[in-house]
Design a protein around this motif. Structure first.
Motif, PDB file in Angstrom:
ATOM      1  N   THR A   1      57.571 -29.541  92.762  1.00  0.00           N
ATOM      2  CA  THR A   1      58.989 -29.142  91.648  1.00  0.00           C
ATOM      3  C   THR A   1      59.724 -28.668  92.560  1.00  0.00           C
ATOM      4  N   PRO A   2      61.368 -29.828  92.682  1.00  0.00           N
ATOM      5  CA  PRO A   2      61.865 -30.270  91.268  1.00  0.00           C
ATOM      6  C   PRO A   2      61.426 -31.470  91.309  1.00  0.00           C
ATOM      7  N   ILE A   3      61.734 -32.185  92.570  1.00  0.00           N
ATOM      8  CA  ILE A   3      61.036 -33.805  92.871  1.00  0.00           C
ATOM      9  C   ILE A   3      60.379 -33.825  93.629  1.00  0.00           C
ATOM     10  N   CYS A   4      59.255 -34.898  93.979  1.00  0.00           N
ATOM     11  CA  CYS A   4      58.678 -35.532  94.505  1.00  0.00           C
ATOM     12  C   CYS A   4      59.809 -36.588  95.249  1.00  0.00           C
ATOM     13  N   PRO A   5      59.896 -36.671  96.348  1.00  0.00           N
ATOM     14  CA  PRO A   5      60.648 -38.173  97.321  1.00  0.00           C
ATOM     15  C   PRO A   5      60.329 -38.792  96.940  1.00  0.00           C
ATOM     16  N   ILE A   6      58.874 -38.973  97.224  1.00  0.00           N
ATOM     17  CA  ILE A   6      58.165 -40.573  97.041  1.00  0.00           C
ATOM     18  C   ILE A   6      57.409 -40.642  96.101  1.00  0.00           C
ATOM     19  N   GLN A   7      57.515 -39.732  94.639  1.00  0.00           N
ATOM     20  CA  GLN A   7      56.879 -40.506  93.526  1.00  0.00           C
ATOM     21  C   GLN A   7      55.103 -40.211  93.639  1.00  0.00           C
ATOM     22  N   ALA A   8      54.563 -39.535  94.998  1.00  0.00           N
ATOM     23  CA  ALA A   8      53.454 -38.862  95.321  1.00  0.00           C
ATOM     24  C   ALA A   8      52.902 -38.442  94.182  1.00  0.00           C
ATOM     25  N   LYS A   9      53.046 -38.154  93.457  1.00  0.00           N
ATOM     26  CA  LYS A   9      53.009 -37.240  92.709  1.00  0.00           C
ATOM     27  C   LYS A   9      52.472 -37.849  91.149  1.00  0.00           C
ATOM     28  N   TYR A  10      52.599 -38.109  90.399  1.00  0.00           N
ATOM     29  CA  TYR A  10      52.283 -38.454  89.127  1.00  0.00           C
ATOM     30  C   TYR A  10      53.307 -37.709  88.254  1.00  0.00           C
ATOM     31  N   ASN A  11      54.471 -38.716  87.762  1.00  0.00           N
ATOM     32  CA  ASN A  11      55.467 -38.049  86.795  1.00  0.00           C
ATOM     33  C   ASN A  11      54.816 -39.571  85.514  1.00  0.00           C
ATOM     34  N   ALA A  12      55.418 -39.436  84.207  1.00  0.00           N
ATOM     35  CA  ALA A  12      55.528 -40.190  83.248  1.00  0.00           C
ATOM     36  C   ALA A  12      55.823 -41.443  83.404  1.00  0.00           C
ATOM     37  N   GLY A  13      57.323 -41.382  83.968  1.00  0.00           N
ATOM     38  CA  GLY A  13      57.675 -42.995  84.496  1.00  0.00           C
ATOM     39  C   GLY A  13      56.470 -43.372  84.878  1.00  0.00           C
ATOM     40  N   LYS A  14      55.609 -43.336  85.242  1.00  0.00           N
ATOM     41  CA  LYS A  14      54.548 -43.613  85.886  1.00  0.00           C
ATOM     42  C   LYS A  14      53.712 -44.963  85.048  1.00  0.00           C
ATOM     43  N   SER A  15      53.478 -44.279  83.525  1.00  0.00           N
ATOM     44  CA  SER A  15      52.632 -44.415  82.226  1.00  0.00           C
ATOM     45  C   SER A  15      53.597 -45.651  82.021  1.00  0.00           C
ATOM     46  N   LEU A  16      55.002 -45.391  81.641  1.00  0.00           N
ATOM     47  CA  LEU A  16      55.893 -46.340  80.704  1.00  0.00           C
ATOM     48  C   LEU A  16      55.906 -47.674  81.684  1.00  0.00           C
ATOM     49  N   ALA A  17      55.714 -47.103  83.412  1.00  0.00           N
ATOM     50  CA  ALA A  17      55.709 -48.639  84.037  1.00  0.00           C
ATOM     51  C   ALA A  17      54.982 -49.675  83.912  1.00  0.00           C
ATOM     52  N   ARG A  18      53.353 -48.382  82.792  1.00  0.00           N
ATOM     53  CA  ARG A  18      52.383 -49.416  83.336  1.00  0.00           C
ATOM     54  C   ARG A  18      51.222 -49.816  82.618  1.00  0.00           C
ATOM     55  N   ALA A  19      52.914 -49.539  80.937  1.00  0.00           N
ATOM     56  CA  ALA A  19      52.552 -50.332  79.656  1.00  0.00           C
ATOM     57  C   ALA A  19      52.920 -51.784  79.580  1.00  0.00           C
ATOM     58  N   ASN A  20      52.471 -52.193  78.472  1.00  0.00           N
ATOM     59  CA  ASN A  20      52.976 -54.184  78.427  1.00  0.00           C
ATOM     60  C   ASN A  20      53.814 -53.982  78.281  1.00  0.00           C
ATOM     61  N   PRO A  21      54.848 -54.316  79.358  1.00  0.00           N
ATOM     62  CA  PRO A  21      56.180 -54.930  78.676  1.00  0.00           C
ATOM     63  C   PRO A  21      56.835 -55.472  77.326  1.00  0.00           C
ATOM     64  N   ALA A  22      55.632 -56.698  77.258  1.00  0.00           N
ATOM     65  CA  ALA A  22      55.924 -57.224  76.180  1.00  0.00           C
ATOM     66  C   ALA A  22      56.186 -56.776  74.901  1.00  0.00           C
ATOM     67  N   TYR A  23      55.315 -55.724  74.607  1.00  0.00           N
ATOM     68  CA  TYR A  23      55.285 -55.392  73.587  1.00  0.00           C
ATOM     69  C   TYR A  23      55.942 -53.784  73.059  1.00  0.00           C
ATOM     70  N   LEU A  24      56.208 -53.111  74.408  1.00  0.00           N
ATOM     71  CA  LEU A  24      56.961 -52.498  74.231  1.00  0.00           C
ATOM     72  C   LEU A  24      59.128 -52.343  74.761  1.00  0.00           C
ATOM     73  N   THR A  25      59.794 -51.395  73.550  1.00  0.00           N
ATOM     74  CA  THR A  25      60.529 -51.238  73.879  1.00  0.00           C
ATOM     75  C   THR A  25      61.207 -49.584  73.997  1.00  0.00           C
ATOM     76  N   VAL A  26      62.064 -48.977  75.390  1.00  0.00           N
ATOM     77  CA  VAL A  26      62.412 -47.901  75.434  1.00  0.00           C
ATOM     78  C   VAL A  26      63.868 -47.514  74.972  1.00  0.00           C
ATOM     79  N   LEU A  27      64.010 -47.504  73.910  1.00  0.00           N
ATOM     80  CA  LEU A  27      65.331 -46.506  74.056  1.00  0.00           C
ATOM     81  C   LEU A  27      66.193 -44.684  74.450  1.00  0.00           C
TER      82      LEU A  27
END
Ligand SMILES: Cc1cc2nc3c(=O)[nH]c(=O)nc-3n(C[C@H](O)[C@H](O)[C@H](O)COP(=O)(O)OP(=O)(O)OC[C@H]3O[C@@H](n4cnc5c(N)ncnc54)[C@H](O)[C@@H]3O)c2cc1C
Ligand code: SF4
Lengths: 632, 146
Positions: A254-280
């Motif tokens: 807290t407030p930021i893991c410089p190397i993203q060793a800690k989970y953040n929700a961006g990791k889940s979005l990055a692993r979604a199937n991009p063909a079926y995902l739109t993020v606005l």
């Protein structure tokens, strides 16, 4: 106002709850639009590092310091608590002390990552202890999704440490990664504390310093590959960095893991199937349109802005078959109320909870080596359950690895005190600081809070943000049941300090400012844990709950409200793991239901070759998907 | 006359308790001198440094002389905080009333590098939070010197 395309599911909010659902649904070939109010968090690692620089240069290094908000999506900030001129309108009688972040990734961008399961008895507080309410499902019923959540967000722990208070794990199960090594200070404290006992009324409780499960990368088990830093370049392809696949001890989770060793929700979005995902991103959901006859949601109105420093925006509407609100407990309630959907039960926005917490801080006899490692690796959680819960709140003792930083602003304030107040300089100054900083220790005592209808989020047309959306108006109090637990927690930490030879330096008059609450002729100072819960509680009865056990709205059957807002009670565990388990369970319900009613949908765009699961392209759309722009 | 960098390092060593080599090794000397110049003015920095460089008439300690000086004491204490924390702390109103005001004299983090170079992390036997990671599991070991 323009209408845009139809999606299978429209998710509001790219925090942990929304991202987990988006990942699971897109993996099953459902077309998901995620509307995110805040700025897009860069998907390239280089872009992410800008936030690390922002943190280095920030004068207050609080939870929000790496994540400056957009004008269009304001957020609460701990620095506004005292002056009372922040985003929240605090109606009192007490101040609600917690904050969250409105940026893509949500509050997991700055969370600590402690991921305890709730206790079986937490789900049955009413039947067991005559307090609070029961959940509409039991621990055993949620257990399979706890396992999935621990894999999805990547939790490091050893089952052997966690089987107590009746917590059971499926046969042969262990966490995807081995536990995070306990800190030197945990080890020294355990040697002093383990086996001592304290009394809570009739109960005699034996204490043990226990390792915390954490959503932080450690040594993997059984072929699990830790998910490290996300790096998806403008060409849409992900790069395998190997960075962040182990926590490296940056001591700034807290407030930021410089190397993203800690989970953040961006990791889940990055692993979604991009063909079926739109993020606005930069799309603030502002209103739900509902069919007056069926009660079904027909669209989500949202405000799109380009410039994070301006309230200028355009208004659009997104359509789907199913709508999922995952905007955070407070924002979910706010959006419903702003849409005139307070509901017949009158429960919406009510029963807002937190874990009101007390700090105890002191100086050990010998160096404990703080300011190193994940901010907390262990705690004493023997007071999370027991017969005393009929009389007062359960609580948990977090042991910090960050010295007095959260309580006094050390090490900086220790330096200032030594120079300005103690008048030290030269060798004396250096010796004093070497000896003092290395011996600093702090506990955080987190008490359970029960649901109370009077603690609530409302809106008021007099209080609007720059884009004209309501600011949350919060009424909050802490009842005697919780206060009595906080008082017991204070007594217990003093006994532990004295047993461990820690000199108590707890002094709220000379510390960071914390709100106070009168109790038993004195006052206690408390802080929030960021554990918002309970604004759209789940239950079996539409009269006394907002959503059912699947987090589906009783009144709007194609609408789901997900997140800790659905918790009927909170127990003493940090809420995110349980919220994640519930979100995955809801996603499975949706897949079962939508899979039955339709064939697999056409993707938004061609599926790309993917080098490995997590390195998928098309992660965030700043612009609408190709070919659809004209309709936006 | 000695270079102002040398005088500044010598004074800073006396104030912080860290050797000149250690202070030079942080790489922050030039940035801190420039920062002082912004907050005070370069001329005033030269006066500050020469107040230290002139040996005290009574043969006593030059660092103590600066610290006890009504004008330079408050500046010297802020220089200590600068080296330890990488932040500048605004001088009090009363100081400005006598010695002149400066719009650059506000509480602030000097720079991202200054934050990371703070001696407080060295004194704590640790590392700046968010930088210079010590590696997986390093936190389980006793801190240096134990
Ligand atoms: C300092 C701190 C430390 C914490 N540590 C822990 C911990 O150790 N363990 C733990 O379990 N929990 C912890 N928490 C709590 C944890 O961060 C939250 O429980 C969790 O992140 C909430 O997830 P969420 O998805 O419900 O909401 P959020 O993470 O807040 O995400 C909601 C998302 O919705 C977006 N949004 C909001 N309004 C709108 C709108 N109108 N339209 C579109 N999008 C919108 C937001 O921008 C955000 O991206 C901590 C919290 C804080 C503040
Ligand atoms: S200790 Fe450091 S590397 Fe580990 S999770 Fe926290 S910030 Fe990331």
């Amino acid at each position: 106002m323009t209408a845009d395309m139809t999606h299978d599911v429209v998710v509001v909010g790219a925090g942990v709850a929304g991202s987990l659902i988006a990942r699971r649904l897109t993996t099953e070939g459902l077309r998901v639009l995620v509307l995110e109010a805040g700025p897009a968090t860069p998907s390239t690692f280089e872009g992410y590092l800008q936030h690390v620089q922002t943190f280095y240069a920030a004068s207050g290094k609080g939870a929000e310091s790496a994540w400056p908000p957009a004008i269009g999506a304001p957020q609460p900030d701990a620095r506004d608590l005292r002056s009372d001129n922040g985003y929240f309108v605090q109606r009192g009688p007490l101040k609600y002390g917690s904050t969250y972040t409105r940026a893509q990734g949500g509050s997991t961008l700055h969370w600590l990552g402690v991921s305890l399961r709730m206790l079986p008895e937490d789900f049955e507080l009413r039947s067991r202890y005559g307090r609070g309410r029961d959940w509409p499902l039991r621990y055993q019923a949620l257990e399979p999704w706890y396992r999935q959540a621990e894999r999805e967000i990547g939790v490091a722990a050893d089952v052997a440490d966690q089987t107590h208070h009746g917590i059971e794990f499926a046969d042969g199960y262990d966490y995807p990664m081995r536990r995070i090594p306990p800190s030197y200070s945990d080890i020294v404290l355990a040697a002093a504390v383990d086996g001592m006992s304290v009394r809570l009324g009739e109960d005699e409780i034996r204490l043990k310093v226990r390792s915390y499960p954490a959503a932080r990368n450690s040594i993997p088990r059984d072929g699990y590959r830790p998910v490290g830093a996300v790096d998806i370049r403008p060409d849409g392809l992900g790069r395998d960095l190997y960075l962040g696949e182990r926590c490296a001890g940056n001591t700034s989770c807290t407030p930021i893991c410089p190397i993203q060793a800690k989970y953040n929700a961006g990791k889940s979005l990055a692993r979604a199937n991009p063909a079926y995902l739109t993020v606005l991103a930069r799309a603030v959901a502002s209103k739900l349109h509902v069919d007056p006859v069926s009660g079904e949601v027909r669209g989500v109105e949202y405000q799109r802005y380009e410039d994070t420093s301006s309230p200028r925006h355009t208004v659009h509407t997104a359509h789907g078959r199913i709508y999922v609100l995952a905007a955070h407990a407070v924002e979910n309630a706010k959006l419903m109320l702003a849409s005139g959907l307070g509901g017949a039960s009158g429960m919406l926005g009510r029963n807002l909870m937190d874990h009101p917490s007390i700090y105890g801080w002191g100086l050990a006899k010998a160096p404990l080596g703080p300011y190193r490692g994940p901010l907390s690796t262990s705690g004493i959680d023997d007071m999370r359950g027991g017969a005393f819960r009929a009389r007062h709140a359960a609580f948990r003792v977090d042991i910090g690895n960050d010295g007095w930083r959260p309580t006094t602003g050390a090490p900086d304030t220790t330096v200032v005190d030594a120079v300005q107040t103690r008048g030290l300089y030269g060798a004396d100054l250096r010796r004093y600081l070497e000896s003092t900083l290395a011996r600093q220790v702090r506990f955080s005592l987190n008490a359970e809070q029960l649901p109370s209808a009077a603690n609530r989020v409302t809106i008021d047309p007099r209080y609007l943000d720059a884009m004209g959306n309501p600011r949350p108006v919060i009424s909050y109090d802490i009842d005697d049941y919780t206060l009595a637990g906080m008082a017991e927690a204070t007594r217990v930490y003093r006994e532990v300090f004295s047993r461990a030879g820690i000199e108590d330096h707890t002094d709220p008059e000379h510390s960071t400012w914390f709100p106070e609450v009168p109790y038993a002729g004195g006052t206690m100072r408390y802080h929030g844990m960021g554990h918002f819960a309970g604004t759209h509680g789940m239950g079996n009865d539409p009269e006394s709950s907002v959503v059912d056990v699947d987090q589906r709205s009783w009144e709007h059957r194609n609408l789901f409200l997900v997140g800790a807002g659905s918790f009927p009670t909170m127990g003493t565990s940090n809420p995110t793991l349980t919220m994640a388990a519930l979100a995955l369970r809801t996603a499975d319900r949706l897949i079962a239901e939508m899979g039955r009613s339709s064939h697999r949908q056409q993707p938004y765009r061609r599926e790309q070759g993917r080098s490995r699961d997590l390195s998928s392209g098309g992660y965030t759309e700043d612009r609408p998907p190709e070919g659809l722009g004209d309709r936006l | 006359m000695a270079r102002r960098e040398d005088v500044f390092i010598s004074l800073s060593a006396g104030l912080t308790g860290y050797s000149p080599v250690r202070l030079i090794g942080t790489g922050m000397c030039d940035q801190y001198l420039a920062e002082l110049g912004k907050v005070l003015s370069d001329g005033m920095v030269d006066e500050f440094l020469s107040a230290y460089a002139r040996p005290p008439a009574d043969g006593g300690c030059s660092v103590l002389k600066v610290l006890r000086d009504a004008r330079w004491g408050p500046v010297a204490r802020r220089v200590m905080i600068l080296w330890y924390c990488g932040t500048w702390t605004a001088l009090p109103e009363s100081w400005h009333a006598v010695h002149g005001a400066s719009s650059a004299d506000t509480d602030h983090v000097v720079s991202a590098e200054a934050y990371q170079a703070g001696l407080q992390w060295v004194a704590a036997g640790a590392h700046p939070a968010g930088a210079r990671q010590q590696g997986f599991g390093a936190w389980a070991l006793a801190p240096e010197g134990v």
